[in-house]
Scaffold this motif. Structure first.
Motif, PDB file in Angstrom:
ATOM      1  N   TYR A  61       4.440  84.101 -23.435  1.00  0.00           N
ATOM      2  CA  TYR A  61       4.944  82.760 -23.769  1.00  0.00           C
ATOM      3  C   TYR A  61       5.434  82.053 -22.507  1.00  0.00           C
ATOM      4  O   TYR A  61       5.215  80.850 -22.317  1.00  0.00           O
ATOM      5  CB  TYR A  61       6.074  82.859 -24.796  1.00  0.00           C
ATOM      6  CG  TYR A  61       5.632  83.376 -26.146  1.00  0.00           C
ATOM      7  CD1 TYR A  61       4.287  83.336 -26.527  1.00  0.00           C
ATOM      8  CD2 TYR A  61       6.542  83.904 -27.053  1.00  0.00           C
ATOM      9  CE1 TYR A  61       3.875  83.814 -27.759  1.00  0.00           C
ATOM     10  CE2 TYR A  61       6.135  84.376 -28.287  1.00  0.00           C
ATOM     11  CZ  TYR A  61       4.805  84.338 -28.638  1.00  0.00           C
ATOM     12  OH  TYR A  61       4.396  84.808 -29.856  1.00  0.00           O
ATOM     13  N   ALA A  62       6.125  82.829 -21.661  1.00  0.00           N
ATOM     14  CA  ALA A  62       6.614  82.227 -20.412  1.00  0.00           C
ATOM     15  C   ALA A  62       5.426  81.701 -19.607  1.00  0.00           C
ATOM     16  O   ALA A  62       5.457  80.589 -19.070  1.00  0.00           O
ATOM     17  CB  ALA A  62       7.396  83.257 -19.612  1.00  0.00           C
ATOM     18  N   GLU A  63       4.372  82.507 -19.549  1.00  0.00           N
ATOM     19  CA  GLU A  63       3.194  82.090 -18.779  1.00  0.00           C
ATOM     20  C   GLU A  63       2.551  80.868 -19.421  1.00  0.00           C
ATOM     21  O   GLU A  63       2.038  79.984 -18.727  1.00  0.00           O
ATOM     22  CB  GLU A  63       2.186  83.245 -18.702  1.00  0.00           C
ATOM     23  CG  GLU A  63       1.038  82.927 -17.775  1.00  0.00           C
ATOM     24  CD  GLU A  63       0.353  84.174 -17.249  1.00  0.00           C
ATOM     25  OE1 GLU A  63       0.543  85.236 -17.853  1.00  0.00           O
ATOM     26  OE2 GLU A  63      -0.356  84.067 -16.251  1.00  0.00           O
ATOM     27  N   ALA A  64       2.603  80.830 -20.741  1.00  0.00           N
ATOM     28  CA  ALA A  64       2.002  79.685 -21.438  1.00  0.00           C
ATOM     29  C   ALA A  64       2.701  78.386 -21.027  1.00  0.00           C
ATOM     30  O   ALA A  64       2.047  77.367 -20.799  1.00  0.00           O
ATOM     31  CB  ALA A  64       2.094  79.894 -22.939  1.00  0.00           C
ATOM     32  N   PHE A  65       4.039  78.446 -20.914  1.00  0.00           N
ATOM     33  CA  PHE A  65       4.760  77.233 -20.515  1.00  0.00           C
ATOM     34  C   PHE A  65       4.348  76.782 -19.109  1.00  0.00           C
ATOM     35  O   PHE A  65       4.255  75.601 -18.832  1.00  0.00           O
ATOM     36  CB  PHE A  65       6.279  77.483 -20.546  1.00  0.00           C
ATOM     37  CG  PHE A  65       6.862  77.363 -21.927  1.00  0.00           C
ATOM     38  CD1 PHE A  65       7.089  76.121 -22.502  1.00  0.00           C
ATOM     39  CD2 PHE A  65       7.170  78.488 -22.667  1.00  0.00           C
ATOM     40  CE1 PHE A  65       7.612  76.007 -23.776  1.00  0.00           C
ATOM     41  CE2 PHE A  65       7.688  78.385 -23.935  1.00  0.00           C
ATOM     42  CZ  PHE A  65       7.910  77.138 -24.498  1.00  0.00           C
ATOM     43  N   VAL A  66       4.119  77.780 -18.246  1.00  0.00           N
ATOM     44  CA  VAL A  66       3.797  77.450 -16.866  1.00  0.00           C
ATOM     45  C   VAL A  66       2.345  76.999 -16.732  1.00  0.00           C
ATOM     46  O   VAL A  66       2.026  76.069 -15.995  1.00  0.00           O
ATOM     47  CB  VAL A  66       4.054  78.687 -15.966  1.00  0.00           C
ATOM     48  CG1 VAL A  66       3.599  78.406 -14.544  1.00  0.00           C
ATOM     49  CG2 VAL A  66       5.527  79.043 -15.989  1.00  0.00           C
ATOM     50  N   SER A  67       1.470  77.679 -17.473  1.00  0.00           N
ATOM     51  CA  SER A  67       0.028  77.457 -17.263  1.00  0.00           C
ATOM     52  C   SER A  67      -0.592  76.474 -18.236  1.00  0.00           C
ATOM     53  O   SER A  67      -1.809  76.326 -18.265  1.00  0.00           O
ATOM     54  CB  SER A  67      -0.714  78.795 -17.404  1.00  0.00           C
ATOM     55  OG  SER A  67      -0.078  79.780 -16.666  1.00  0.00           O
TER      56      SER A  67
ATOM     57  N   VAL B  22      11.566  80.673 -17.577  1.00  0.00           N
ATOM     58  CA  VAL B  22      10.726  79.792 -16.755  1.00  0.00           C
ATOM     59  C   VAL B  22      11.511  78.608 -16.204  1.00  0.00           C
ATOM     60  O   VAL B  22      11.315  78.205 -15.057  1.00  0.00           O
ATOM     61  CB  VAL B  22       9.522  79.288 -17.576  1.00  0.00           C
ATOM     62  CG1 VAL B  22       8.736  78.259 -16.784  1.00  0.00           C
ATOM     63  CG2 VAL B  22       8.627  80.449 -17.948  1.00  0.00           C
ATOM     64  N   PHE B  23      12.410  78.087 -17.005  1.00  0.00           N
ATOM     65  CA  PHE B  23      13.032  76.820 -16.605  1.00  0.00           C
ATOM     66  C   PHE B  23      14.462  76.961 -16.081  1.00  0.00           C
ATOM     67  O   PHE B  23      15.024  75.985 -15.624  1.00  0.00           O
ATOM     68  CB  PHE B  23      13.000  75.832 -17.768  1.00  0.00           C
ATOM     69  CG  PHE B  23      11.591  75.521 -18.212  1.00  0.00           C
ATOM     70  CD1 PHE B  23      10.736  74.797 -17.391  1.00  0.00           C
ATOM     71  CD2 PHE B  23      11.104  75.975 -19.430  1.00  0.00           C
ATOM     72  CE1 PHE B  23       9.432  74.530 -17.779  1.00  0.00           C
ATOM     73  CE2 PHE B  23       9.801  75.707 -19.827  1.00  0.00           C
ATOM     74  CZ  PHE B  23       8.961  74.979 -18.989  1.00  0.00           C
ATOM     75  N   PRO B  27      14.608  72.383 -11.762  1.00  0.00           N
ATOM     76  CA  PRO B  27      14.762  71.009 -12.219  1.00  0.00           C
ATOM     77  C   PRO B  27      13.817  70.760 -13.388  1.00  0.00           C
ATOM     78  O   PRO B  27      12.704  71.283 -13.398  1.00  0.00           O
ATOM     79  CB  PRO B  27      14.356  70.176 -11.009  1.00  0.00           C
ATOM     80  CG  PRO B  27      13.549  71.088 -10.145  1.00  0.00           C
ATOM     81  CD  PRO B  27      14.045  72.465 -10.412  1.00  0.00           C
ATOM     82  N   ASP B  28      14.299  70.000 -14.363  1.00  0.00           N
ATOM     83  CA  ASP B  28      13.460  69.699 -15.521  1.00  0.00           C
ATOM     84  C   ASP B  28      12.310  68.798 -15.088  1.00  0.00           C
ATOM     85  O   ASP B  28      12.511  67.782 -14.442  1.00  0.00           O
ATOM     86  CB  ASP B  28      14.319  68.975 -16.572  1.00  0.00           C
ATOM     87  CG  ASP B  28      13.611  68.899 -17.893  1.00  0.00           C
ATOM     88  OD1 ASP B  28      12.372  68.757 -17.895  1.00  0.00           O
ATOM     89  OD2 ASP B  28      14.291  68.978 -18.910  1.00  0.00           O
ATOM     90  N   GLU B  29      11.119  69.225 -15.484  1.00  0.00           N
ATOM     91  CA  GLU B  29       9.948  68.444 -15.069  1.00  0.00           C
ATOM     92  C   GLU B  29       9.982  67.028 -15.644  1.00  0.00           C
ATOM     93  O   GLU B  29       9.405  66.105 -15.108  1.00  0.00           O
ATOM     94  CB  GLU B  29       8.673  69.146 -15.529  1.00  0.00           C
ATOM     95  CG  GLU B  29       8.365  70.364 -14.686  1.00  0.00           C
ATOM     96  CD  GLU B  29       7.277  71.215 -15.298  1.00  0.00           C
ATOM     97  OE1 GLU B  29       6.647  70.772 -16.267  1.00  0.00           O
ATOM     98  OE2 GLU B  29       7.066  72.324 -14.798  1.00  0.00           O
TER      99      GLU B  29
END
Lengths: 210, 765
Positions: A61-67, B22-23, B27-29
């Motif tokens: 899921y983390a990768e999904a947010f990034v990719s 991830v965040f 900084p928030d995109e």
């Protein structure tokens, strides 16, 4: 799936591709369970004490947010396929590292935070770059690497800093992150890919490469 | 709307962890100049990140310095350049939210202007929108209706304040970590006013569409703002409910706008039961009533809708179907399982007493002519009966809010009051008091409140024995009721004793030529199967002989008794004795009800078990398959009886080494049972059987998750010390041992040990 659902999925995917976290979350909540079913039997019983389905999914899921920006899918089916491929890759990352660790490890002894440790990391990261480039571990490269690491999310910074650069054991890093060994290995794999992405955007870094 | 973390399911928790990973520290995109500007302008708050960007404004997650708590701040778009109407609408939203104080409506804490932007501060709801919540995992129809009922109550709270939301849709309903809904975004709300000159809402021009199209009502779609009222929200709630139940819209809402508007205005909604077959007639009626094109045919407010949902969930007749005599009769038939309908039981008791009153009155008329002493007695009885009737009517009218005082009174409370009063009101009229206590005891029992039922029934027996005698029919009936209660409570010995007393009394009352005592005897034998099998055998024989003697050989009760007795003998391995019993009863049911009737199918299932026990495997297989086909036809593929029969069949297949077929059968059973939402108590058994089958086939990796689920379900549904749970624990320990996963086996081994100890101590006790 009916037309209404198809339409909703398409709208969500469209929003997701623009980085809309809510849309990504909704898609993951809706379809993640299918991916769960697909991978839950892929984890061999020998690794289940150090790697769970939840670990794989969380990293996925983390990768999904990034990719998500790379996502081409326009239907739920292709989204699920994409997500499954991310999950399987994460799982492979973890299993490969766990296997290596069980065999006694193929990790070279390095001096913490030494030039050699940066060089080793650069080797690893450059292997994942879209445009492979042999890198000289000069000071400039080390600085660029440090800057790129600083741009990563905290958990990714921690795993790279402590495992790759400081040479701490994976168990210690996992404990600090509150993750399982498998999850930590996956996190590291993803951190490397993300680092490669950040560095890939810095063309000036590669100007120094032979 | 807001959006944020909501660890409501595994997936949601993992998604939130992923977001944090991830965040965090990044900084928030979505950070833009407005965010940066506001970050400095909000005194007393630190903006954390943007949560949602909507048509009217942006919502940020922020930390309130004074309380350190997380809040959501809605900031109006446009800032200093906002139009007057937008400003008015924003201010209206703040006013409306401030006026609404309901736990399921987001609360406003502060409002003002920062850097030229209007804003207000509200609760931050860490959760997810209703549609994501619904999509996250399958839920039963009742669970969805319960959630929906709470949403309706929140909307009703707004209706009570004269506020129409006008934009109800899943994304405007957030579900928090406890699964509680919160209605948000009153940005398009309209305030109704008694003043005809203005409705208090921002002006809308005729023909202008306000709301979100897929959830819009016909009057919204037609652009008739003057027709928008509480029923508009009811319609939108209907669409939301339709989506919750089916994950679809009631009609096509994609395509060009003209077509969608046309559908909203004219298209009949697809019946929800055609999409999800678990939706029954009553639920469908509720949904379709909300979605009536004509406002007058809908529920008139969200409160009415909430009440009907509540009625459905509590088993009371729903208002939407009250017109139907047949429907009400159906509800009467199922009254004993339905708490609210206990009022009906009382009504019937009242009616019976009224008939009694009529009889007494007729006696009175005769007596008046004759002027005998009997006349005076009859008058006294009539007075008593009248008093009883009044007492019951008073009770009854307060039981059902829809029929009586309109109050939300629980039936148990009514019964509590009644039982307190009955002793005093009928202190001298013991027979009447006994009758009422008997009725109250049965009502409590029907409501599942056995601890209150028991003293009423005991007191009734005491009074009846005193006034009517031990062999009176009424006394015997009450004893039978108490026996049933005790049997259900596991107090078999006392229950058997009472059954026996009731049977002895009936033999005295009716003699040995009546079938009545023998019918009771059959029930007693079924109870004795659990406590004293040898005695049960004897009782069955007496019952069967008595029934055969007092009834025709092909009477239904004779064959029912043979069917029960036959199975009992089969379970005791007395196959030769069991065989004629089971064959006779099957032949009878087949002839009487046909091959596909449920009773015939169950009877054939018993034959299948007999044949299996006799080693006639081919015949047993055929009988099992016929029985299952009959049950599927009569009761449905996922009916608990059908699944139980298939489970028994799978066990048979496994025993004759057709393990693959058995496995396949169990896989189907578990799938159907999960889909049906069977209780953990039952589902766990099937999962355990499936897991065991996988294990036996050495498919250990597949067996593991199934047995894990089985143990979890059985521990939850039956407790650790239950026999079946213990078997599941043995299976999972065996599995992990076989996988050399000793560490994983250990917790289960410890549970097994504890359960063993508890059993031992239980046996000792």
């Amino acid at each position: 799936m009916n037309n209404d659902q198809d339409q909703l999925d398409e709208q969500l995917l469209e929003r997701a591709r623009t980085g809309d976290r809510e849309a990504i979350s909704t898609l993951l909540a809706k379809h993640g369970v299918v991916v769960r079913q697909r991978i839950e039997h892929d984890i061999s019983s020998r690794w289940r004490s150090v790697l769970s389905v939840d670990d794989v999914l969380q990293q996925t899921y983390a990768e999904a947010f990034v990719s998500i920006g790379q996502l081409k899918a326009t239907t739920a089916v292709s989204f699920i396929a994409w997500l499954t491929s991310l999950a399987k890759r994460n799982l492979i990352d973890a299993v490969r590292m766990l296997d290596a660790q069980k065999r006694g490890g193929d990790r070279q002894k390095i001096e913490p935070n030494s030039q050699a440790s940066y060089a080793a990391l650069l080797d690893l990261v450059s292997a994942t770059l879209a445009t492979p480039s042999r890198v000289v571990a000069g000071k400039e490269a080390t600085d660029a690497l440090s800057k790129a690491i600083a741009k990563l999310p905290e958990a990714y910074r921690v795993v790279i800093q402590q495992y790759d650069l400081e040479g701490q054991s994976i168990e210690d890093v996992a404990e600090k992150l509150g993750k399982s060994l498998g999850a930590t290995y996956m996190l590291r794999g993803r951190a490397h890919r993300m680092l490669a992405g950040v560095m890939g955007a810095q063309s000036n870094f590669f100007s120094q490469a032979p | 709307m807001q959006s944020g973390e909501g660890p409501l399911s595994d997936e949601q928790r993992l998604i939130q962890e992923a977001i944090d990973e991830v965040f965090s520290g990044q900084p928030d995109e979505s950070c833009d100049p407005l965010t940066e500007l506001l970050a400095k302008a909000f005194v007393g708050y630190t903006l954390v990140r943007e949560l949602h960007r909507g048509g009217q404004g942006v919502i940020y997650l922020a930390i309130q310095h004074s309380t350190k708590r997380r809040v959501a701040i809605k900031v109006m778009h446009e800032g200093p350049f906002a139009g007057a109407r937008d400003k008015a609408r924003f201010e209206r939203e703040v006013e409306i939210l401030a006026s609404l104080n309901h736990p399921n409506i987001v609360a406003v804490h502060d409002s003002g202007e920062a850097a030229g932007h209007f804003y207000y501060v509200m609760d931050y709801i860490p959760g997810q929108p209703l549609d994501a919540y619904i999509a996250s995992e399958p839920r039963s129809v009742d669970a969805l209706l319960k959630l929906f009922g709470t949403i309706c109550q929140a909307v009703n709270a707004a209706h009570m304040r004269g506020v129409i939301h006008r934009d109800l849709k899943p994304s405007n309903i957030l579900i928090d970590a406890e699964g509680q809904p919160h209605v948000v975004d009153f940005g398009l709300a309209k305030v109704m006013s008694a003043d005809a000159s203005g409705d208090g809402s921002p002006r809308t021009v005729t023909g202008q569409f306000v709301g979100s199209l897929p959830w819009a009502s016909p009057e919204q779609a037609a652009g008739m703002p003057d027709q928008i009222d509480t029923r508009t929200d009811v319609y939108s709630l209907g669409v939301v409910l339709y989506q919750m139940l089916t994950e679809r819209f009631p009609y096509e809402v994609v395509g060009n706008m003209r077509d969608v508007l046309e559908n909203i205005l004219k298209a009949a909604p697809a019946r929800p039961s055609t999409v999800r077959r678990q939706i029954n007639d009553e639920v469908e009626t509720i949904v379709l009533k909300c979605l009536s094109k004509e406002r007058v045919r809908r529920y008139q407010s969200a409160g009415d809708l909430a009440q009907d949902v509540h009625r459905y969930l509590t088993g009371a007749p729903i208002q939407a179907k009250r017109d139907s005599g047949l429907y009400l009769t159906k509800k009467l038939i199922t009254r004993y399982r339905m708490p609210v309908a206990v009022g009906v039981v009382i009504l019937i008791a009242g009616v019976v007493l009224m008939i009694w009153l009529g009889l007494v009155s007729s006696q009175l008329r005769i007596s008046n002519e004759q002027l005998t002493e009997q006349t005076i007695q009859a008058q006294l009885e009539a007075d008593k009966a009248k008093a009883v009737e009044e007492f019951l009517v008073k009770l009854f009218t307060s039981v059902d809010p829809a029929w009586g005082l309109g109050r939300d009174v629980r039936v148990v409370q009514i019964l509590d009051t009644a039982t307190q009063r009955v002793g005093e009101e009928f202190e001298e009229q013991l027979e009447v008091q006994a009758t009422l206590r008997q009725a109250f005891g049965r009502s409590y029992f029907a409501l599942g409140v056995s601890d209150k039922a028991e003293p009423q029934l005991r007191r009734a027996i005491q009074l009846q024995e005193q006034v009517l005698g031990e062999a009176h029919q009424q006394t015997l009936d009450t004893k039978q009721s108490l026996a049933v209660l005790l049997r259900n409570d596991g107090r078999y010995k006392e229950a058997a004793r009472l059954y026996r007393q009731a049977i002895d009394g009936m033999l005295v009352l009716h003699g040995t030529d009546s079938p009545k005592p023998y019918r009771r005897m059959m029930n007693l034998a079924r109870l004795e199967e659990l406590t004293d099998p040898d005695q049960a055998d004897e009782t069955y024989q007496q019952a069967l002989q008595g029934l055969e003697r007092t009834l025709e050989p092909d009477h239904r009760d004779v064959n029912i008794c043979k069917s029960h007795y036959g199975l009992f003998l089969l379970q005791r391995d007395q196959l030769d004795e069991a065989k004629p019993m089971l064959q006779d009863s099957l032949a009878y049911f087949e002839k009487k009800y046909g091959v596909d009737h449920a009773v015939t199918a169950i009877s054939r299932y018993k034959i299948a078990r007999l044949l299996a026990a006799l080693g006639e495997n081919q015949e047993a297989t055929s009988a099992y398959e016929q029985a299952i086909a009959g049950l599927e036809k009569a009761k449905g593929v996922d009916h608990p009886d059908t699944l139980a029969t298939r489970d028994r069949y799978a066990r048979f297949l496994s025993s004759i080494d057709q393990k693959d077929l058995a496995l396949e059968t169990w896989q189907q059973i578990v799938e159907l049972a999960s889909e049906k939402g069977l209780s953990d108590r039952v589902l766990g058994v099937y999962q355990m059987h499936l897991g065991r089958a996988l294990k036996e086939l050495n498919r250990l990796d597949e067996a593991e998750p199934v047995l894990e689920q089985a143990v979890a379900a059985l521990v939850s549904g039956r407790g650790v010390d239950d026999e079946v749970t213990i078997e599941a624990l043995r299976q999972i320990v065996g599995l992990y041992d076989a996988m050399n996963e000793t560490q994983r086996a250990n917790p289960y081994r410890a549970m097994l040990k504890r359960a063993g100890n508890q059993n031992i101590s239980g046996d000792d006790g």
